[in-house]
Design a protein around this motif. Structure first.
Motif: not given
Ligand code: PGA
Length: 325
Positions: A171-176, A302-305
């Motif tokens: 549902f979302l990116q997590n850039p490290l 629905e909301a996180a992006p």
């Protein structure tokens, strides 16, 4: 004002009579219908007599010991099935509304997700204020153990293991990103080869952390071995230790969106980074989700992006800008 037209059937027949009729029509037996409904047979017969009178047409005919539906009976049977299935749907919807008014959500998230999960929960609770939430924050390994023990409703983590027994959705990116203390000798360098970090003292998350797993995989992929100086179980502690000049580290960009240590650490432009170690939400595939859990799952998708992507993109732009100025 005109009176609403109420068909005679509704005025004179009851839902109970229709239920008795439906059971007899399904079994083609008064006895079995009486057993199913836990009624005495004379009660069943009386209900059908009243219903037949209300409709004004026979519903069954008896030939020998067997009973058959008349044409009117067949039509009423079909109508009963439609009415009962519409009522069943309504009951389910009503239960959902009740559940969402006062249900409970047990959510477990990995340590790094604590930077955004509370905001997601608060937006969700704004929509469903009666829901109670039990939030557990722990590292990846413990979260997987909790999931195997079926402790919570839903789990948020980076890259879940590929396992047919799990059902997860991205549902979302997590850039490290790689961080270093402000003023670090690589702070202004661009496209630093990963090999150049091999001699830098590295501050690592603890074994069992998802961030650590992602870092180890990336270093392995590039054939570089980091020189680990310290292991820490908290992103906040890592930022402080890096800010104090004790080494460099890899951290989620979410952890840099808070004020702590901002300005005291810089993001380095390193080959192979950011690692896009995305966020997933899910559960054991076999788990029967509660109404509340289902509602949270669709809310997150629905909301996180919209809630977080612009923030992460902005952060990336400004990190890139600060590297090029
Ligand atoms: P962690 O997990 O907080 O345990 O490092 C992050 C992740 O699973 O991506």
């Amino acid at each position: 004002m005109d009176k609403p037209h109420i068909p005679p059937l509704i005025r004179h027949a009851s839902l109970r009579q229709l239920q008795v009729f439906e059971a007899i029509a399904r079994h083609l037996s008064f006895t079995r219908a009486a057993e199913e409904l836990h009624l005495a047979q004379p009660t069943v017969s009386a209900q059908i007599k009243n219903l037949t009178d209300a409709i004004g047409l026979p519903l069954f005919e008896q030939v020998g010991k067997k009973i058959y539906l008349t044409d009117a009976g067949k039509k009423l049977y079909r109508t009963c099935r439609e009415v009962f299935s519409a009522l069943e749907n309504f009951e389910m919807e009503a239960a959902e509304i009740k559940g969402l008014r006062q249900g409970q959500l047990r959510l477990a998230v990995v340590t790094t997700a604590k930077y955004f999960a509370p905001r997601l929960l608060s937006a969700f609770l704004e929509r469903y204020p009666g829901i109670d939430v039990a939030l557990k924050v722990t590292n990846r390994e413990r979260l997987l153990e909790r999931m195997a023990d079926n402790v919570d409703d839903l789990y948020i983590m980076g890259h879940p293991p590929e396992d047919a027994q799990l059902a997860f959705k991205h549902f979302l990116q997590n850039p490290l990103v790689v961080i270093a203390p402000a003023g670090h000798h690589l702070a202004d360098a661009t496209q630093v080869p990963l090999q150049a970090l091999a001699d830098e003292p590295f501050i690592m998350r603890e074994v069992g952390s998802g961030t650590r797993l992602a870092v180890e995989q990336q270093f392995l992929k590039f054939g570089v071995k980091p020189h680990v100086r310290m292991e820490l179980g908290s992103n906040e502690a890592i930022k402080q230790v890096v800010a104090a000049g004790l080494g460099i580290a890899v951290i989620s960009q979410h952890a840099l969106l808070t004020d702590t240590a901002l300005g005291e650490v810089v993001v380095l432009d390193v080959e192979g980074f950011p690692i896009y170690w995305d966020w997933y939400i899910g559960h054991l595939a076999a788990k029967q989700l509660s109404v509340v859990a289902r509602a949270f799952l669709s809310f997150v998708e629905e909301a996180a992006p919209q809630m977080f992507k612009p923030e992460l993109m902005r952060r990336r732009d400004s990190a890139e800008k600060s590297l090029t100025t």
